[in-house]
Motif scaffolding. Sequence first.
Motif, PDB file in Angstrom:
ATOM      1  N   PHE A  35       0.840  -1.195   0.000  1.00 20.39           N
ATOM      2  CA  PHE A  35       0.000   0.000   0.000  1.00 20.39           C
ATOM      3  C   PHE A  35       0.879   1.250   0.000  1.00 20.39           C
ATOM      4  O   PHE A  35       1.993   1.231   0.527  1.00 20.39           O
ATOM      5  CB  PHE A  35      -0.889   0.032   1.248  1.00 20.39           C
ATOM      6  CG  PHE A  35      -1.864  -1.107   1.377  1.00 20.39           C
ATOM      7  CD1 PHE A  35      -2.183  -1.925   0.304  1.00 20.39           C
ATOM      8  CD2 PHE A  35      -2.479  -1.365   2.593  1.00 20.39           C
ATOM      9  CE1 PHE A  35      -3.086  -2.965   0.428  1.00 20.39           C
ATOM     10  CE2 PHE A  35      -3.388  -2.401   2.732  1.00 20.39           C
ATOM     11  CZ  PHE A  35      -3.687  -3.204   1.652  1.00 20.39           C
ATOM     12  N   PRO A  36       0.389   2.348  -0.565  1.00 23.97           N
ATOM     13  CA  PRO A  36       1.165   3.599  -0.524  1.00 23.97           C
ATOM     14  C   PRO A  36       1.226   4.171   0.893  1.00 23.97           C
ATOM     15  O   PRO A  36       0.368   3.894   1.729  1.00 23.97           O
ATOM     16  CB  PRO A  36       0.386   4.525  -1.459  1.00 23.97           C
ATOM     17  CG  PRO A  36      -1.006   3.985  -1.457  1.00 23.97           C
ATOM     18  CD  PRO A  36      -0.880   2.506  -1.291  1.00 23.97           C
ATOM     19  N   GLY A  37       2.287   4.958   1.150  1.00 19.76           N
ATOM     20  CA  GLY A  37       2.421   5.649   2.429  1.00 19.76           C
ATOM     21  C   GLY A  37       3.134   4.862   3.496  1.00 19.76           C
ATOM     22  O   GLY A  37       2.956   5.136   4.690  1.00 19.76           O
ATOM     23  N   ARG A  38       4.000   3.910   3.094  1.00 22.60           N
ATOM     24  CA  ARG A  38       4.747   3.085   4.058  1.00 22.60           C
ATOM     25  C   ARG A  38       5.946   2.442   3.363  1.00 22.60           C
ATOM     26  O   ARG A  38       6.005   2.378   2.147  1.00 22.60           O
ATOM     27  CB  ARG A  38       3.864   1.988   4.647  1.00 22.60           C
ATOM     28  CG  ARG A  38       3.508   0.894   3.652  1.00 22.60           C
ATOM     29  CD  ARG A  38       2.138   0.309   3.836  1.00 22.60           C
ATOM     30  NE  ARG A  38       1.149   1.356   3.726  1.00 22.60           N
ATOM     31  CZ  ARG A  38       0.210   1.607   4.669  1.00 22.60           C
ATOM     32  NH1 ARG A  38       0.144   0.873   5.757  1.00 22.60           N
ATOM     33  NH2 ARG A  38      -0.663   2.579   4.495  1.00 22.60           N
ATOM     34  N   THR A  45      -8.926   6.347   1.870  1.00 29.15           N
ATOM     35  CA  THR A  45     -10.111   5.528   2.175  1.00 29.15           C
ATOM     36  C   THR A  45      -9.961   4.167   1.509  1.00 29.15           C
ATOM     37  O   THR A  45      -9.226   4.002   0.525  1.00 29.15           O
ATOM     38  CB  THR A  45     -11.407   6.181   1.658  1.00 29.15           C
ATOM     39  OG1 THR A  45     -11.398   6.182   0.219  1.00 29.15           O
ATOM     40  CG2 THR A  45     -11.551   7.616   2.172  1.00 29.15           C
ATOM     41  N   TYR A  46     -10.697   3.193   2.015  1.00 24.65           N
ATOM     42  CA  TYR A  46     -10.676   1.867   1.397  1.00 24.65           C
ATOM     43  C   TYR A  46     -11.268   1.898  -0.009  1.00 24.65           C
ATOM     44  O   TYR A  46     -10.874   1.103  -0.868  1.00 24.65           O
ATOM     45  CB  TYR A  46     -11.432   0.865   2.260  1.00 24.65           C
ATOM     46  CG  TYR A  46     -10.725   0.491   3.544  1.00 24.65           C
ATOM     47  CD1 TYR A  46      -9.378   0.760   3.746  1.00 24.65           C
ATOM     48  CD2 TYR A  46     -11.409  -0.153   4.572  1.00 24.65           C
ATOM     49  CE1 TYR A  46      -8.735   0.411   4.923  1.00 24.65           C
ATOM     50  CE2 TYR A  46     -10.775  -0.514   5.751  1.00 24.65           C
ATOM     51  CZ  TYR A  46      -9.445  -0.225   5.922  1.00 24.65           C
ATOM     52  OH  TYR A  46      -8.818  -0.583   7.089  1.00 24.65           O
ATOM     53  N   ASP A  47     -12.205   2.792  -0.258  1.00 26.62           N
ATOM     54  CA  ASP A  47     -12.741   2.924  -1.618  1.00 26.62           C
ATOM     55  C   ASP A  47     -11.644   3.353  -2.589  1.00 26.62           C
ATOM     56  O   ASP A  47     -11.527   2.807  -3.689  1.00 26.62           O
ATOM     57  CB  ASP A  47     -13.886   3.936  -1.647  1.00 26.62           C
ATOM     58  CG  ASP A  47     -15.193   3.360  -1.118  1.00 26.62           C
ATOM     59  OD1 ASP A  47     -15.296   2.130  -1.009  1.00 26.62           O
ATOM     60  OD2 ASP A  47     -16.100   4.158  -0.809  1.00 26.62           O
ATOM     61  N   ARG A  62      -2.709   6.983  10.132  1.00 27.36           N
ATOM     62  CA  ARG A  62      -3.340   7.210   8.833  1.00 27.36           C
ATOM     63  C   ARG A  62      -4.203   6.008   8.425  1.00 27.36           C
ATOM     64  O   ARG A  62      -5.313   6.166   7.909  1.00 27.36           O
ATOM     65  CB  ARG A  62      -2.272   7.491   7.772  1.00 27.36           C
ATOM     66  CG  ARG A  62      -1.557   8.827   7.981  1.00 27.36           C
ATOM     67  CD  ARG A  62      -0.404   9.001   7.016  1.00 27.36           C
ATOM     68  NE  ARG A  62       0.233  10.298   7.182  1.00 27.36           N
ATOM     69  CZ  ARG A  62       1.348  10.671   6.562  1.00 27.36           C
ATOM     70  NH1 ARG A  62       1.943   9.836   5.724  1.00 27.36           N
ATOM     71  NH2 ARG A  62       1.866  11.867   6.773  1.00 27.36           N
ATOM     72  N   ASP A  63      -3.674   4.822   8.666  1.00 28.11           N
ATOM     73  CA  ASP A  63      -4.446   3.619   8.343  1.00 28.11           C
ATOM     74  C   ASP A  63      -5.696   3.522   9.215  1.00 28.11           C
ATOM     75  O   ASP A  63      -6.765   3.106   8.748  1.00 28.11           O
ATOM     76  CB  ASP A  63      -3.587   2.373   8.546  1.00 28.11           C
ATOM     77  CG  ASP A  63      -2.539   2.182   7.456  1.00 28.11           C
ATOM     78  OD1 ASP A  63      -2.490   3.014   6.531  1.00 28.11           O
ATOM     79  OD2 ASP A  63      -1.777   1.207   7.536  1.00 28.11           O
ATOM     80  N   HIS A  64      -5.563   3.905  10.481  1.00 26.90           N
ATOM     81  CA  HIS A  64      -6.712   3.831  11.380  1.00 26.90           C
ATOM     82  C   HIS A  64      -7.775   4.862  11.026  1.00 26.90           C
ATOM     83  O   HIS A  64      -8.963   4.618  11.247  1.00 26.90           O
ATOM     84  CB  HIS A  64      -6.253   4.003  12.835  1.00 26.90           C
ATOM     85  CG  HIS A  64      -5.978   2.692  13.497  1.00 26.90           C
ATOM     86  ND1 HIS A  64      -6.733   2.206  14.536  1.00 26.90           N
ATOM     87  CD2 HIS A  64      -5.055   1.744  13.220  1.00 26.90           C
ATOM     88  CE1 HIS A  64      -6.268   1.025  14.892  1.00 26.90           C
ATOM     89  NE2 HIS A  64      -5.251   0.723  14.106  1.00 26.90           N
TER      90      HIS A  64
END
Length: 246
Positions: A56-59, A70-72, A173-175
Motif C-alpha cells: 500500500f502507498p504511504g509506508r 479511504t478503502y474505496d 493514517r491507516d486507522h
Amino acid sequence: MTSGPTTATASPWFVRPPSAEAAARLFCFPFSGSGASAFSAWPAALDDVEVCPVQFPGRENRLAHPHYGTYDNLAADLTEALSPLLERPYAFFGHCAGALPAYETVLRLTALGLPAPECLFVSGQPAPHDASRDRMLTMTEDELRAEVEAFIRGRGIEPRPDMVELGLMVLLRDHAAAGAYRRQEPAPLPCPVVVLHWRDDPDVSLDGLQGWRAYADSVEFRVLDGGHHDFMDAPDELLKTLTRRW
C-alpha cells in the motif's frame, strides 16, 4: 519455482514483479500500520502458487507516496494495478484490517466483469459490517504508540524512538481509513470465503468472526494455532490451508 520473465514492468504495488511462469497467484494484503514486509518470511511460492505481497502507498518503500485515504480509493487503485494480472487463477489473503480492502477489491473487480478470485482468505478480522467494533479504533494516540512499541518488541527488536514514531504515523493514517469505513449490509461475493481464527488471539474470538457467513454461499472456518501476528512467520498449518483450496 525458478525465476523467469515477468508479466509487466515493475509496479510500486508489488515488492517484486509477478512472474509470467506462475500457475496461480496469491495476493497478500497487510494489516493496519504495516506493509508488504509483513510477508517477508513467507516463501516466494507455495507449490505452484506465487506469493504476491501488496504494498500500500504511504509506508516502507512507498513512504513518499500519498496515503490512500479511504478503502474505496485503495480498492479503486488496486483494481487498476491488478487487472493485468488476473489472466490466471488467483486468490486474496487479508490479515486483520487488510481483509477489508481485499473484500472491497473483489467487489470492484467483479463489478467490472473481471475474473473473481478462487477464494478470499480472511485472517483475524470480523466481517465488514462488524468492523467498527475493533477496540483499536477507540484508542488514544498514546495507547496506539504503546501498541506499536509492543508489536516491535514482539518481533524481537528493541524499538527506537524514531522507529516508533514512524510506525505510529503510518498506523494513525491507516486507522483513520479504518474508522471511516462503513458497510451496513453484506454484499455477497461470487467466490468462497475461508475465515481463519487464531486460537490465541486475545482480541478476535471465533464468535466474532461469524458475521462472514452472510458474505458468500461457501464460507469455511478454520482455527489455527498461534496468536494474532503469528501469520507473519508463515506457519506450516497456515500455508497448507492456503494451498488446500487450489
